[in-house]
Design a protein around this motif. Structure first.
Motif, mmCIF file in Angstrom:
data_model
loop_
_atom_site.group_PDB
_atom_site.id
_atom_site.type_symbol
_atom_site.label_atom_id
_atom_site.label_comp_id
_atom_site.label_asym_id
_atom_site.label_seq_id
_atom_site.Cartn_x
_atom_site.Cartn_y
_atom_site.Cartn_z
ATOM 1 N N SER A 38 0.815 -1.217 0.000
ATOM 2 C CA SER A 38 0.000 0.000 0.000
ATOM 3 C C SER A 38 0.853 1.273 0.000
ATOM 4 O O SER A 38 0.313 2.366 -0.134
ATOM 5 C CB SER A 38 -0.933 0.008 1.212
ATOM 6 O OG SER A 38 -0.222 0.270 2.396
ATOM 7 N N VAL A 39 2.178 1.146 0.155
ATOM 8 C CA VAL A 39 3.057 2.319 0.176
ATOM 9 C C VAL A 39 3.134 2.910 -1.225
ATOM 10 O O VAL A 39 3.326 2.208 -2.208
ATOM 11 C CB VAL A 39 4.473 1.937 0.672
ATOM 12 C CG1 VAL A 39 5.424 3.123 0.544
ATOM 13 C CG2 VAL A 39 4.423 1.453 2.098
ATOM 14 N N LYS A 40 2.953 4.223 -1.276
ATOM 15 C CA LYS A 40 3.045 4.928 -2.554
ATOM 16 C C LYS A 40 3.617 6.322 -2.300
ATOM 17 O O LYS A 40 3.831 6.698 -1.151
ATOM 18 C CB LYS A 40 1.681 5.004 -3.228
ATOM 19 C CG LYS A 40 0.612 5.668 -2.406
ATOM 20 C CD LYS A 40 -0.739 5.570 -3.095
ATOM 21 C CE LYS A 40 -1.841 6.118 -2.237
ATOM 22 N NZ LYS A 40 -2.213 5.315 -1.115
ATOM 23 N N LYS A 41 3.851 7.053 -3.347
ATOM 24 C CA LYS A 41 4.409 8.402 -3.237
ATOM 25 C C LYS A 41 3.464 9.261 -2.388
ATOM 26 O O LYS A 41 2.258 9.280 -2.613
ATOM 27 C CB LYS A 41 4.559 8.994 -4.631
ATOM 28 C CG LYS A 41 5.345 10.253 -4.675
ATOM 29 C CD LYS A 41 5.572 10.682 -6.109
ATOM 30 C CE LYS A 41 6.424 11.921 -6.156
ATOM 31 N NZ LYS A 41 6.731 12.300 -7.520
ATOM 32 N N VAL A 54 7.172 9.560 1.889
ATOM 33 C CA VAL A 54 7.749 8.840 0.754
ATOM 34 C C VAL A 54 7.801 9.741 -0.473
ATOM 35 O O VAL A 54 6.798 10.327 -0.874
ATOM 36 C CB VAL A 54 6.935 7.557 0.451
ATOM 37 C CG1 VAL A 54 7.445 6.871 -0.797
ATOM 38 C CG2 VAL A 54 6.963 6.620 1.640
ATOM 39 N N LEU A 55 8.986 9.868 -1.051
ATOM 40 C CA LEU A 55 9.172 10.621 -2.286
ATOM 41 C C LEU A 55 9.145 9.699 -3.494
ATOM 42 O O LEU A 55 8.660 10.078 -4.560
ATOM 43 C CB LEU A 55 10.503 11.381 -2.252
ATOM 44 C CG LEU A 55 10.693 12.377 -1.110
ATOM 45 C CD1 LEU A 55 12.106 12.933 -1.142
ATOM 46 C CD2 LEU A 55 9.664 13.471 -1.199
ATOM 47 N N ASP A 56 9.711 8.497 -3.325
ATOM 48 C CA ASP A 56 9.746 7.516 -4.407
ATOM 49 C C ASP A 56 9.844 6.122 -3.801
ATOM 50 O O ASP A 56 10.541 5.924 -2.811
ATOM 51 C CB ASP A 56 10.954 7.780 -5.311
ATOM 52 C CG ASP A 56 10.938 6.942 -6.570
ATOM 53 O OD1 ASP A 56 9.844 6.581 -7.037
ATOM 54 O OD2 ASP A 56 12.036 6.649 -7.087
ATOM 55 N N PHE A 57 9.136 5.174 -4.394
ATOM 56 C CA PHE A 57 9.129 3.797 -3.903
ATOM 57 C C PHE A 57 9.470 2.898 -5.078
ATOM 58 O O PHE A 57 8.767 2.885 -6.081
ATOM 59 C CB PHE A 57 7.750 3.442 -3.345
ATOM 60 C CG PHE A 57 7.696 2.088 -2.695
ATOM 61 C CD1 PHE A 57 8.239 1.900 -1.446
ATOM 62 C CD2 PHE A 57 7.114 1.022 -3.333
ATOM 63 C CE1 PHE A 57 8.190 0.663 -0.822
ATOM 64 C CE2 PHE A 57 7.054 -0.220 -2.735
ATOM 65 C CZ PHE A 57 7.598 -0.401 -1.473
ATOM 66 N N ASP A 58 10.594 2.174 -4.953
ATOM 67 C CA ASP A 58 11.041 1.342 -6.052
ATOM 68 C C ASP A 58 11.558 0.012 -5.531
ATOM 69 O O ASP A 58 12.558 -0.023 -4.813
ATOM 70 C CB ASP A 58 12.144 2.070 -6.827
ATOM 71 C CG ASP A 58 12.656 1.279 -8.002
ATOM 72 O OD1 ASP A 58 11.859 0.573 -8.638
ATOM 73 O OD2 ASP A 58 13.866 1.367 -8.280
ATOM 74 N N ALA A 64 12.801 8.784 0.976
ATOM 75 C CA ALA A 64 11.868 9.500 1.837
ATOM 76 C C ALA A 64 12.491 10.789 2.343
ATOM 77 O O ALA A 64 13.715 10.923 2.388
ATOM 78 C CB ALA A 64 11.469 8.615 3.008
ATOM 79 N N ALA A 65 11.643 11.723 2.733
ATOM 80 C CA ALA A 65 12.083 12.993 3.301
ATOM 81 C C ALA A 65 11.634 13.040 4.750
ATOM 82 O O ALA A 65 10.535 12.604 5.086
ATOM 83 C CB ALA A 65 11.492 14.150 2.528
ATOM 84 N N SER A 66 12.505 13.596 5.603
ATOM 85 C CA SER A 66 12.193 13.636 7.021
ATOM 86 C C SER A 66 12.601 14.967 7.622
ATOM 87 O O SER A 66 13.590 15.567 7.198
ATOM 88 C CB SER A 66 12.926 12.507 7.737
ATOM 89 O OG SER A 66 12.711 12.578 9.119
ATOM 90 N N GLY A 67 11.864 15.403 8.606
ATOM 91 C CA GLY A 67 12.214 16.600 9.365
ATOM 92 C C GLY A 67 11.888 17.886 8.643
ATOM 93 O O GLY A 67 11.497 17.897 7.481
#
Length: 112
Positions: A38-41, A54-58, A64-67
């Motif tokens: 179920s993980v997506k951008k 999540v920025l991109d899932f491959d 991913a971006a954090s903070g």
């Protein structure tokens, strides 16, 4: 009758092993696989105690971006602990519906 007693004990042991260990482990694995599918951008995930978007899932890797500074992190998909807003029942029903639709169109086994 005395010959069947050791066999009966072994069967009880196998049944207890299945009910207490094997079945719950398989359920956890199925739920985890469904969660990762179920993980997506744009999804918000938790990995190692860090909340990330999540920025991109491959295929096994997540960018991913954090903070507040939006630091980019590359995370292994196996490190994802949770997906914010993930509803197991809804996702299970959605996947089931997709499999039925594929089967109705003649999509073979109905699996991805």
């Amino acid at each position: 009758m005395e010959q069947l007693l050791p066999l009966l004990g072994m069967l009880v042991f196998v049944l207890i092993f299945y009910l207490l260990i094997a079945r719950p482990q398989r359920r956890r694995e199925e739920r985890r696989a469904l969660m990762l599918s179920s993980v997506k951008k744009g999804s918000v995930v938790y990995a190692g105690g860090i909340r990330c978007t999540v920025l991109d899932f491959d295929s096994g890797r997540v960018l991913a971006a954090s903070g507040p500074s939006r630091s980019a992190l590359e995370i292994d998909a196996d490190a994802i602990d949770d997906v914010e807003g993930f509803d197991y029942r809804a996702e299970y029903e959605r996947q089931k519906k997709l499999r039925r639709e594929r089967a109705a169109r003649g999509g073979g086994l109905g699996r991805r």
